[in-house]
Design an enzyme around this catalytic site. Structure first.
Site, PDB file in Angstrom:
ATOM      1  N   LYS A  54       0.872  -1.347   0.063  1.00 40.73           N
ATOM      2  CA  LYS A  54      -0.150   0.163   0.157  1.00 40.73           C
ATOM      3  C   LYS A  54       0.770   1.307  -0.152  1.00 40.73           C
ATOM      4  O   LYS A  54       0.559   2.162  -0.753  1.00 40.73           O
ATOM      5  CB  LYS A  54      -0.980   0.108   1.022  1.00 40.73           C
ATOM      6  N   GLN A  98      -5.060  -2.323   9.728  1.00 43.67           N
ATOM      7  CA  GLN A  98      -4.665  -3.703   8.872  1.00 43.67           C
ATOM      8  C   GLN A  98      -5.550  -5.006   9.758  1.00 43.67           C
ATOM      9  O   GLN A  98      -5.211  -4.914  10.872  1.00 43.67           O
ATOM     10  CB  GLN A  98      -3.442  -4.002   8.741  1.00 43.67           C
ATOM     11  N   ASP A 121     -11.149   2.404   3.990  1.00 42.23           N
ATOM     12  CA  ASP A 121     -11.581   1.048   3.891  1.00 42.23           C
ATOM     13  C   ASP A 121     -12.920   0.784   3.631  1.00 42.23           C
ATOM     14  O   ASP A 121     -13.436   0.027   3.104  1.00 42.23           O
ATOM     15  CB  ASP A 121     -11.314   0.188   5.007  1.00 42.23           C
TER      16      ASP A 121
HETATM   17  N1  LIG Z   1      -8.237  -3.181   6.899  1.00 45.62           N
HETATM   18  C1  LIG Z   1      -7.935  -4.014   5.865  1.00 45.62           C
HETATM   19  N2  LIG Z   1      -8.050  -3.480   4.462  1.00 45.62           N
HETATM   20  C2  LIG Z   1      -7.815  -4.354   3.539  1.00 45.62           C
HETATM   21  O1  LIG Z   1      -8.254  -4.268   2.453  1.00 45.62           O
HETATM   22  C3  LIG Z   1      -7.491  -5.872   3.942  1.00 45.62           C
HETATM   23  C4  LIG Z   1      -7.007  -5.859   5.183  1.00 45.62           C
HETATM   24  N3  LIG Z   1      -7.356  -5.024   6.120  1.00 45.62           N
HETATM   25  N4  LIG Z   1      -6.366  -7.148   5.501  1.00 45.62           N
HETATM   26  C5  LIG Z   1      -6.293  -8.185   4.454  1.00 45.62           C
HETATM   27  C6  LIG Z   1      -7.036  -8.021   3.209  1.00 45.62           C
HETATM   28  C7  LIG Z   1      -6.353  -8.736   2.080  1.00 45.62           C
HETATM   29  N5  LIG Z   1      -6.127  -7.684   1.194  1.00 45.62           N
HETATM   30  C8  LIG Z   1      -5.363  -7.830  -0.080  1.00 45.62           C
HETATM   31  C9  LIG Z   1      -5.184  -6.613  -0.906  1.00 45.62           C
HETATM   32  C10 LIG Z   1      -4.107  -6.872  -2.299  1.00 45.62           C
HETATM   33  C11 LIG Z   1      -3.836  -8.095  -2.282  1.00 45.62           C
HETATM   34  C12 LIG Z   1      -2.973  -8.221  -3.508  1.00 45.62           C
HETATM   35  O2  LIG Z   1      -2.720  -7.181  -4.105  1.00 45.62           O
HETATM   36  N6  LIG Z   1      -2.649  -9.275  -3.997  1.00 45.62           N
HETATM   37  C13 LIG Z   1      -1.904  -9.705  -5.313  1.00 45.62           C
HETATM   38  C14 LIG Z   1      -0.810 -10.704  -4.844  1.00 45.62           C
HETATM   39  C15 LIG Z   1      -0.306 -10.211  -3.395  1.00 45.62           C
HETATM   40  C16 LIG Z   1       0.886 -11.178  -3.000  1.00 45.62           C
HETATM   41  O3  LIG Z   1       1.770 -11.722  -3.677  1.00 45.62           O
HETATM   42  O4  LIG Z   1       0.547 -11.491  -1.749  1.00 45.62           O
HETATM   43  C17 LIG Z   1      -2.583 -10.030  -6.359  1.00 45.62           C
HETATM   44  O5  LIG Z   1      -3.643 -10.764  -6.289  1.00 45.62           O
HETATM   45  O6  LIG Z   1      -2.265 -10.015  -7.490  1.00 45.62           O
HETATM   46  C18 LIG Z   1      -4.119  -9.179  -1.619  1.00 45.62           C
HETATM   47  C19 LIG Z   1      -4.813  -8.808  -0.443  1.00 45.62           C
HETATM   48  C20 LIG Z   1      -6.587  -6.510   1.439  1.00 45.62           C
HETATM   49  N7  LIG Z   1      -6.865  -6.723   2.897  1.00 45.62           N
END
Ligand SMILES: Nc1nc(=O)c2c([nH]1)NC[C@@H]1CN(c3ccc(C(=O)N[C@@H](CCC(=O)O)C(=O)O)cc3)C=[N+]21
Length: 286
Positions: A54, A98, A121
């Protein structure tokens, strides 16, 4: 059938370019850039990686980063003091806590303490309530990213039968509120671990959104040929990240948002969009 790629990585990059222009204008108007804060408690490697991602995104579009990292044994009071600081900090336009928080903490109380106007969020109870009422509010990032990804790829939404799998607060519950607005006009079925005949519900659907966190749950035999299939599940295994959609699904799907490279990057882009919009509201530009 060869599924058309719902390319979240490329789409998110496009969105970031647009946002960078708006950030430049805002920075000139405000005399400083908009700022995104993150509150991270503990040292879960997954959470650390997300938070780092982020801040990288912020740097790319010119948003300032405000990081608050607390130890895994931080008290409820320490976390709430951090929330109070960010609420009061004029350099912080919006922020996220988070999730998940360590189990000894009361996540609900932490979220309620946030200033709803700074909720990047869209997960503050007031903002989820506004979404339910159809009043303008920051939207939850993953559902917003899903709708944006479908729209930009011209996947038909009006009248579409959507099957959502998973009733989590960040994806499964709010996505139905977005897709059933008049502007989207889809019909949404929310499936979960108590659902009888999951395969039947999936088979009915024009759009399948899998957000259960159950590796390989949706297999090609369950799908209506030509359906749009979006993989929102992420499970960390020794073999790396595994999604909820079985890889074979690409053979019958009409569109596919893979994991990685699909909804995840869109989630991150929508977080930036929420911050930019919060900043635009403070200068009356929206
Ligand atoms: N307050 C809060 N807000 C969130 O938005 C939040 C959270 N907590 N806790 C965890 C989850 C999970 N999450 C992700 C966001 C982007 C990818 C992302 O960019 N993923 C990449 C791969 C990333 C990797 O390799 O780990 C993709 O899908 O291409 C994954 C997971 C947001 N979350």
């Amino acid at each position: 059938m060869n599924a058309q790629l719902l390319d979240g990585k490329a789409t998110a990059a496009e969105i970031r370019r647009d946002l960078a222009e708006r950030v430049a204008k805002l920075s000139a108007t405000l005399g400083r850039p908009p700022g995104l804060g993150t509150v991270l408690v503990g040292d879960d490697p997954g959470s650390r990686a997300y938070v780092a991602g982020k801040h990288r995104d912020c740097a790319q579009v010119g948003i300032a980063s405000i990081r608050r990292d607390l130890p895994a044994d931080a008290s409820q009071q320490q976390v709430e003091e951090t929330i109070d600081e960010l609420n009061a900090d004029p350099a912080c336009t919006g922020y996220i806590v988070q999730l998940p928080l360590p189990r000894h903490l009361d996540a609900g109380a932490v979220l309620e303490r946030m200033d709803p106007a700074k909720d990047a969020d869209g997960l503050h109870p007031v903002n989820l309530g506004r979404l339910t009422l159809g009043v303008e509010a920051p939207l939850p990032c993953t559902p917003r990213g899903i709708v944006e990804l479908l729209r930009r790829h011209e996947v038909p939404l009006a009248g579409a039968r959507v099957c959502v799998i998973g009733r989590g607060v960040t994806v499964g519950r709010p996505i139905g509120l977005l897709l059933t607005r008049r502007s989207e006009n889809s019909t949404v079925t929310l499936c979960h671990t108590g659902t009888k005949g999951l395969a039947w519900h999936v088979r009915e659907a024009d759009i399948v959104i899998a957000a259960a966190g159950s590796p390989g749950l949706v297999t090609k035999d369950m799908l209506r040929p030509g359906a749009a299939v979006l993989d929102v599940g992420i499970t960390r295994t020794d073999q790396g990240l595994v999604g909820d959609i079985h890889p074979d699904a690409a053979e019958v799907a009409g569109w596919l948002a893979p994991m990685p490279g699909g909804v995840g990057p869109m989630t991150r882009a929508m977080l930036l969009a929420n911050v930019v919009e919060a900043a635009e509201r403070t200068v009356g530009a929206v």
